[in-house]
Enzyme design. Structure first.
Site, PDB file in Angstrom:
ATOM      1  N   CYS A 269      12.177  15.134  45.273  1.00  0.00           N
ATOM      2  CA  CYS A 269      13.463  14.445  45.462  1.00  0.00           C
ATOM      3  C   CYS A 269      13.691  13.270  44.519  1.00  0.00           C
ATOM      4  O   CYS A 269      14.623  13.286  43.724  1.00  0.00           O
ATOM      5  CB  CYS A 269      13.571  13.975  46.906  1.00  0.00           C
ATOM      6  SG  CYS A 269      13.361  15.331  48.066  1.00  0.00           S
TER       7      CYS A 269
HETATM    8  C1  UGA Z   1      12.288  11.165  50.029  1.00  0.00           C
HETATM    9  C2  UGA Z   1      13.034  10.160  50.899  1.00  0.00           C
HETATM   10  O1  UGA Z   1      12.119   9.208  51.437  1.00  0.00           O
HETATM   11  C3  UGA Z   1      13.769  10.875  52.045  1.00  0.00           C
HETATM   12  O2  UGA Z   1      14.544   9.935  52.778  1.00  0.00           O
HETATM   13  C4  UGA Z   1      14.692  11.939  51.443  1.00  0.00           C
HETATM   14  O3  UGA Z   1      15.381  12.672  52.444  1.00  0.00           O
HETATM   15  C5  UGA Z   1      13.873  12.896  50.614  1.00  0.00           C
HETATM   16  O4  UGA Z   1      13.194  12.160  49.566  1.00  0.00           O
HETATM   17  C6  UGA Z   1      14.835  13.913  50.050  1.00  0.00           C
HETATM   18  O5  UGA Z   1      15.685  13.547  49.220  1.00  0.00           O
HETATM   19  O6  UGA Z   1      14.872  15.048  50.536  1.00  0.00           O
HETATM   20  P1  UGA Z   1       9.924  12.420  50.204  1.00  0.00           P
HETATM   21  O7  UGA Z   1      10.178  12.884  48.802  1.00  0.00           O
HETATM   22  O8  UGA Z   1       9.447  13.372  51.224  1.00  0.00           O
HETATM   23  O9  UGA Z   1      11.250  11.743  50.815  1.00  0.00           O
HETATM   24  O10 UGA Z   1       8.787  11.308  50.078  1.00  0.00           O
HETATM   25  P2  UGA Z   1       8.630   9.729  50.252  1.00  0.00           P
HETATM   26  O11 UGA Z   1       7.861   9.468  51.480  1.00  0.00           O
HETATM   27  O12 UGA Z   1       9.925   9.050  50.099  1.00  0.00           O
HETATM   28  O13 UGA Z   1       7.682   9.403  48.993  1.00  0.00           O
HETATM   29  C7  UGA Z   1       8.107   9.702  47.665  1.00  0.00           C
HETATM   30  C8  UGA Z   1       7.095   9.232  46.652  1.00  0.00           C
HETATM   31  O14 UGA Z   1       7.084   7.810  46.576  1.00  0.00           O
HETATM   32  C9  UGA Z   1       5.648   9.630  46.944  1.00  0.00           C
HETATM   33  O15 UGA Z   1       5.036  10.059  45.741  1.00  0.00           O
HETATM   34  C10 UGA Z   1       4.991   8.359  47.453  1.00  0.00           C
HETATM   35  O16 UGA Z   1       3.629   8.298  47.176  1.00  0.00           O
HETATM   36  C11 UGA Z   1       5.747   7.323  46.630  1.00  0.00           C
HETATM   37  N1  UGA Z   1       5.780   5.974  47.245  1.00  0.00           N
HETATM   38  C12 UGA Z   1       6.383   5.778  48.445  1.00  0.00           C
HETATM   39  C13 UGA Z   1       5.219   4.904  46.545  1.00  0.00           C
HETATM   40  O17 UGA Z   1       4.687   5.060  45.430  1.00  0.00           O
HETATM   41  N2  UGA Z   1       5.278   3.651  47.116  1.00  0.00           N
HETATM   42  C14 UGA Z   1       5.887   3.434  48.307  1.00  0.00           C
HETATM   43  O18 UGA Z   1       5.923   2.265  48.756  1.00  0.00           O
HETATM   44  C15 UGA Z   1       6.431   4.521  48.998  1.00  0.00           C
END
Ligand code: UGA
Length: 429
Positions: A269
């Site tokens: 995403c």
């Molecule tokens: C993300 C959004 O959080 C959802 O709200 C959205 O619906 C979804 O995309 C989508 O568009 O369908 P997701 O991709 O499942 O969800 O994952 P996240 O939990 O948001 O994490 C994304 C990335 O960011 C991961 O690689 C995680 O490791 C990284 N991350 C997250 C960080 O590097 N630091 C943080 O503080 C949080």
């Protein structure tokens, strides 16, 4: 309510199961016969926490998967949840949205009984699509192929904010529900489908709803890149960025979440959506400097991880490097845009021996890198390693301790702040 969900991928399947849990009758249209069969036998084709249990409660009762669009005209609402992959030029490939709209329109025209064909129906777009897509692609296709008049059919856009690994929980307990509609009647019907969920509901126009999804993902991605950039400066100054961000996040105007600095964001995403938003802005004659920088910071983090490794072990050639974590984040087997991919690529270019371990995602990574070593445990990967890189925030890595004694030399670099041992080093802390 009778709901048809078009597309049994990640969003479509989770939404179908959750709408069934809310008491609706759900017909899930998934044209891939194997996937459809698997769903009907209670086996979700994807891993998602809690999904299998809920599916087994509802399948065969108020949830059924089919490969054709026959159920559409007898339903009150259909929800388009098909994929929108990136095309080569970073714009989105909307062909699946277009063909789902066409099929939907056709079956509203020729499926079901006379009564069904005259009943009011709302078409909802849940796929993440650039602003304007529902009005420019979906609505004209559905109206054209259904032969219905605009007042016999409603249109709405209802974006999802589901996180992989927590999607069922996010669906049932959302921060907000966004419903963009052309008119009140269509929006009211969509709102009634969520009646049993306790959440603020924001009613908007269709394009605003489409943009809200992009803006939300872009802001979260920006928060991460911001934390990473501050982290890179902190690293040079010997400051722990996590201590800093704890203080920053306590400001209620900022909020503590998504400020975990590290090796950057991956997944299906954030990278795709921010890139698509940049393209959209550029096509409109804007220069989206902030969004472009969000991606630049993110693209650089994996290279920084490898540079840090090289500064500690010198030449990569012939070195055994344990890579812990392959999934783009914990709780999933998804490796799409995982930050481990550019890191492994660089390690292989440097002729290092990669010993990888992930509790769930080895199979997915094997399709990208078939010839690296995949280990059964973190200990196996660490045995004899010259260095270790932690790429994913799996909770089990926080318990690693004695396993590091198996290493040939104890160089431990974490791209996610996970480890409890004292002699680790962070990418930006
Ligand atoms: C993300 C959004 O959080 C959802 O709200 C959205 O619906 C979804 O995309 C989508 O568009 O369908 P997701 O991709 O499942 O969800 O994952 P996240 O939990 O948001 O994490 C994304 C990335 O960011 C991961 O690689 C995680 O490791 C990284 N991350 C997250 C960080 O590097 N630091 C943080 O503080 C949080």
């Amino acid at each position: 309510m009778r709901i048809c969900v078009v597309g049994g991928g990640y969003v479509g399947l989770v939404s179908s199961v959750c709408f069934a849990e809310l008491g609706h009758f759900v017909n899930l249209i998934e044209i891939d016969e194997n996937k459809s069969k698997a769903i009907n036998s209670g086996m979700p084709p994807i891993y998602e926490n809690g999904l299998k249990d809920l599916l087994s409660v509802h399948v065969g009762r108020n949830l059924h998967a089919s490969t054709d669009y026959d159920g559409i005209s007898g339903s009150d609402m259909s929800i388009i949840c098909v994929g929108t992959p990136s095309s080569a030029d970073k714009r989105l490939d909307l062909s699946m949205v277009a063909s789902a709209s066409e099929s939907l329109g056709k079956s509203l025209n020729d499926g079901g009984s006379e009564k069904d064909r005259n009943a009011y129906h709302v078409v909802v777009v849940k796929s993440t699509v650039p602003p304007g897509t529902t009005e420019e692609i979906v609505i004209p296709a559905v109206l054209r192929y259904s032969g219905r008049k605009p007042d016999e059919i409603g249109f709405a856009m209802n974006p999802e904010f589901l996180r992989e690994g927590l999607a069922v929980q996010d669906f049932m307990n959302p921060d907000r529900i966004i419903i963009g509609s052309q008119d009140k009647r269509a929006g009211d019907l969509v709102e009634s489908a969520y009646q049993r969920i306790n959440s603020p509901i924001i009613r908007t126009g269709i394009k605003s709803a489409e943009m809200t999804k992009y803006a939300s993902n872009a802001f979260l991605a920006a928060k991460i890149s911001f934390a990473n950039e501050i982290g890179n400066v902190c690293k040079r100054l010997g400051i722990d960025v996590h201590e800093v961000m704890q203080g920053v996040g306590m400001d209620s105007r900022i909020g503590p979440r998504f400020l975990n600095a590290g090796v950057g964001f991956g997944g299906s995403c954030f990278p795709k959506d921010v890139a698509a938003l940049i393209k959209l802005a550029q096509d409109l004659g804007e220069d989206p400097v902030l969004l472009s920088s969000v991606m630049v910071v993110n693209d650089r983090q994996p290279a920084r991880m490898v540079e840090l490794l090289q500064s500690r072990i010198g030449e990569l050639e012939g070195k055994r490097v344990a890579v812990l974590g392959l999934a783009f984040k914990d709780g999933t087997d998804d490796v799409r845009e995982s930050r481990a991919i550019p890191v492994i690529r660089a390690l292989r270019e440097g002729r290092a021996h990669v010993a990888a371990y992930d509790p769930m995602a080895s199979e997915g990574m094997e399709r990208i890198f078939p010839d690296i070593e995949y280990c059964q445990s973190a200990a196996d990967a660490l045995r004899g390693a010259d260095a270790c890189l932690v790429m994913t925030e799996w909770p089990e890595f926080s318990k690693l301790d004695k396993e590091f004694e198996l290493m040939h030399s104890r160089i431990i670099i974490e791209g996610r702040r996970m480890l409890s041992c004292q002699d680790k080093e962070g990418i930006c802390w």
